[in-house]
Design an enzyme around this catalytic site. Structure first.
Site, short mmCIF file in Angstrom:
data_model
loop_
_atom_site.label_atom_id
_atom_site.label_comp_id
_atom_site.label_asym_id
_atom_site.label_seq_id
_atom_site.Cartn_x
_atom_site.Cartn_y
_atom_site.Cartn_z
N CYS A 122 8.34 8.68 2.96
CA CYS A 122 7.26 9.63 3.24
C CYS A 122 7.08 10.60 2.07
CB CYS A 122 7.55 10.41 4.51
SG CYS A 122 6.21 11.55 4.93
N LYS A 160 13.48 2.19 4.57
CA LYS A 160 12.25 2.00 3.78
C LYS A 160 12.25 3.03 2.65
CE LYS A 160 7.32 1.26 3.89
NZ LYS A 160 6.29 2.25 3.77
N ASP A 201 -0.35 -3.17 -1.37
CA ASP A 201 -1.62 -3.78 -1.85
C ASP A 201 -1.91 -5.18 -1.34
OD1 ASP A 201 -1.86 -1.44 -3.26
OD2 ASP A 201 -1.27 -2.30 -5.18
#
Length: 408
Positions: free
Chosen positions: A154, A193, A257
């Protein structure tokens, strides 16, 4: 009889000399190979008590399509849509551990799982080992999940300045204590993550991955951007490829992406164990079908409207069909429409596929609805919401929370 002769019989106990009427006491006939001393018995238990029970549950998601935990937009109704289109693994939105420990209902709602979510995890954000471990312990007792993920990606200031999110990449002592502490109390695999790093040209992931493996992480997902970079540049898949080796044998998922099956194929060629899809799923949730079927889907505007109808139905089931539930569904629908408008229909493209960093120009679709869905104006998103949920209340205003830099 001499003094003291009435003492209890010895533990070795044959009973001929036992006091009259007292029951005979003997020793259970245990096979010799299992016998031990009192000291060894207690030493064994103490040593085993320090160990973590063997973790039988493994997270076997190699090659699976993983829908990223998405703040605001990754709600349960949206995840149901993605599951229908072929997402294999889903994860709840980022939940703040201190809010969960305080019992905030809205935070606990983020952890709800729909029955269709067959491989499901939750994501926790926090900056301190004690609260993160306590929270993991609480979740372990109260909810059914397949894994717990730590958010170390984050980038927002509110989280970063408190030492959470990707700030943990620079606080390795605390990061280690969080991973080890949570791993100790969880019965399900712990995943993490991360980003490439905090600053744009200072990559940290390759150094952290071997440590994360040693600390007990079962799997790591790497978003190929730094905190500083946000969405101003493309994700760095070359660096993700280097990190696959650094993480091995721990599985590494790559993220960044992916908007077409070609993007997903290229990503898998880097050697990652699988791909996580975030913005690509928001722009077109049927991306999961495209990847699995290796095709471009020229989806019609009426098919796209049907997806939105399903979302509103799921929303009313999840948030309630009273006025409050309708308006909550509308808000989340509008947040999602602020992404959906960036999709350009396959049949209108001169060159396939659309790339995630390509901003759509103004264009007229093949019908009114396709054109309306291409509008980047909140007033038009509201019009779509009214087609599905009726008129907005008086003085209604909507400003999307998510404004990726590339679309300012």
């Amino acid at each position: 009889m001499a003094e003291g002769a009435a003492e209890a019989p010895a533990e070795s106990g044959g009973g001929g000399d036992a006091a009259a009427g007292a029951p005979e006491r003997g020793v259970a006939p245990i096979k010799p190979q299992y016998l031990t001393t009192k000291e060894q018995f207690h030493e064994f238990l103490e040593a085993k008590g320090q160990e973590k029970p063997s973790q039988e549950i493994e997270l076997d998601i190699g090659g699976k399509l993983y829908l990223a935990p998405l703040t605001t937009c990754g709600n349960l109704p949206f995840r149901r849509i993605c599951k229908r289109f072929g997402a294999d693994v889903t994860c709840g939105e980022m939940a703040v551990c201190t809010n969960l420990l305080q019992g905030q209902t809205s935070e606990w709602a983020l952890l709800r799982r729909h029955p269709c979510e067959d491989v499901f995890g939750v994501q926790l954000e926090g900056a301190f080992p004690d609260t993160m471990t306590k929270c993991a312990e609480l979740l372990n007792r109260t909810i059914e999940v397949d894994f717990v993920d730590i958010n170390v990606g984050c980038p927002i200031d509110l989280v970063y300045k408190k030492g959470g999110g990707c700030a943990l990449m620079n606080r390795s002592a605390k990061f280690q204590q969080i991973v080890r502490g949570m791993n100790q109390v969880l019965d399900v695999p712990l995943t993490v993550k991360i980003r490439t790093g905090v600053q744009e040209r200072v990559n940290l992931a390759h150094r952290l991955l071997p440590e994360l493996r040693e600390w007990g992480a079962a799997l790591v997902t790497l978003h190929g951007r730094s905190r500083e970079q946000r969405y101003t540049k493309l994700a760095d898949w070359q660096y993700i490829e280097q990190c696959v080796t650094a993480a091995s044998p721990m599985p590494l998922f790559g993220n960044g992406d992916i908007l077409s099956y070609e993007d997903a194929n290229r990503a898998m060629q880097t050697g990652v164990a699988g791909v996580m899809i975030a913005r690509g799923a928001l722009l077109k949730p049927w991306l999961f079908t495209e990847i699995k079927e290796q095709r471009h889907w020229d989806i019609s505007s009426s098919e796209r409207l049907a997806i939105l109808q399903d979302f509103t139905r799921y929303g009313l089931e999840h948030w309630g069909s009273d006025t409050q539930g309708v308006e909550k569904t509308r808000r989340f629908l509008l947040e999602w429409l602020s992404f959906l408008c960036r999709y350009v229909p396959v049949g209108l493209l001169e060159r396939l596929p659309q790339r995630i960093n390509e901003r759509p120009p103004y264009y007229l679709g093949r019908d009114y609805l396709e054109t309306l869905m291409a509008s980047q104006k909140a007033a038009d998103w509201i019009r779509i919401s009214e087609m599905l949920l009726g008129p907005v209340p008086p003085n209604f205003v909507f400003l999307p929370k998510h404004k990726a830099n590339a679309y300012k």
